[in-house]
Write an enzyme that holds these catalytic residues in place. Structure first.
Site, mmCIF file in Angstrom:
data_model
loop_
_atom_site.group_PDB
_atom_site.id
_atom_site.type_symbol
_atom_site.label_atom_id
_atom_site.label_comp_id
_atom_site.label_asym_id
_atom_site.label_seq_id
_atom_site.Cartn_x
_atom_site.Cartn_y
_atom_site.Cartn_z
ATOM 1 N N SER A 100 0.827 -1.200 0.000
ATOM 2 C CA SER A 100 0.000 0.000 0.000
ATOM 3 C C SER A 100 0.871 1.264 0.000
ATOM 4 C CB SER A 100 -0.967 -0.046 1.190
ATOM 5 O OG SER A 100 -2.026 0.872 1.033
ATOM 6 N N ASP A 138 -10.043 -5.330 -3.889
ATOM 7 C CA ASP A 138 -9.487 -4.316 -2.983
ATOM 8 C C ASP A 138 -10.365 -3.058 -2.996
ATOM 9 O OD1 ASP A 138 -7.938 -2.419 -1.622
ATOM 10 O OD2 ASP A 138 -6.062 -3.275 -2.354
ATOM 11 N N HIS A 161 -7.920 -5.691 0.653
ATOM 12 C CA HIS A 161 -6.662 -4.967 0.908
ATOM 13 C C HIS A 161 -5.896 -5.716 1.994
ATOM 14 C CE1 HIS A 161 -4.243 -1.416 0.226
ATOM 15 N NE2 HIS A 161 -4.211 -1.137 1.512
#
Length: 219
Positions: free
Chosen positions: A117, A169, A200
């Site tokens: 991320s 996600d 995620h």
């Protein structure tokens, strides 16, 4: 020299390779440390894992609340408006950790940069601009935030890159992972791209693929 605080997991013998792994927004170096045993890497690889902690800063999209972050996110639209000065500062802090691994006796081409991320966005900037050849770049559930301003290093023009993303996600849409692949190809890189039916996060099949890829890069 002042370094980011880190969790370090040492191999049984002297380290001959290193993985510097960056966490996501609001997390810490503790986030991915538990994955190391699950990778089941052979002892012969002698890999040191370094999990740095991001500093705590105010994050605009979270109401200005201070939390561990590599940079401020100013808006959560698909193009992700970010504080680019901060992302460059974070990349410099990771550069310092790479330099420290070299000083510890690990060759630069045995050092691999990974990020999830927000950490992945910093990993792109760090690895692709680092002036010495690295072993690889691994990004997970992330986006290529600095593609317009990056000054690529000739030393890493042929860098091995593994990108993975969850097809479900809701935080960083898979479209951004696909876009990163396209952007990298337009710059002459040849990334490997894999997706998994997850949100995620990370999943076991992905961890198994990461293990195989690390063994190919660092053995």
């Amino acid at each position: 020299m002042s370094y980011l605080p880190c969790i370090e997991i040492e191999p049984q013998g002297s380290a001959t390779a290193s993985v510097i792994w960056l966490h996501g927004l609001g997390a810490s170096g503790n986030d991915f440390a538990p994955i190391v045993p699950e990778l089941n890497l052979p002892d012969s690889m002698a890999v040191r894992f370094v999990f740095p902690h991001a500093p705590s800063i105010p994050v605009t999209v979270n109401g200005g609340m201070a939390m561990p972050a590599w940079y401020d996110i100013l808006s959560m639209d698909i193009d992700r408006k970010i504080d680019e000065t901060q992302i460059l500062q974070s990349a410099e802090a990771i550069n310092a950790l790479i330099d420290r691994e070299i000083e510890r006796g690990v060759e630069s081409d045995k050092i691999l940069i990974a990020g999830f991320s927000q950490g992945g966005a910093v990993a792109y900037q760090t690895a692709l601009s680092y002036p010495k050849p690295l072993a690889g770049l691994m990004t997970m559930s992330t986006y290529f935030a600095t593609h317009e301003t990056l000054s690529p290093s000739a030393a890493n023009q042929a860098l091995e890159i593994f990108i993975s993303h969850g097809t479900q996600d809701p935080v960083v849409p898979e479209l951004l992972g696909q876009r990163a692949v396209e952007l990298l190809r337009s710059k002459g890189y040849e990334p490997l791209y894999a997706t998994y039916p997850m949100q995620h996060e990370v999943c076991l099949p992905q961890i198994q693929d990461i293990s195989r890829w690390l063994q190919e890069r660092l053995s």
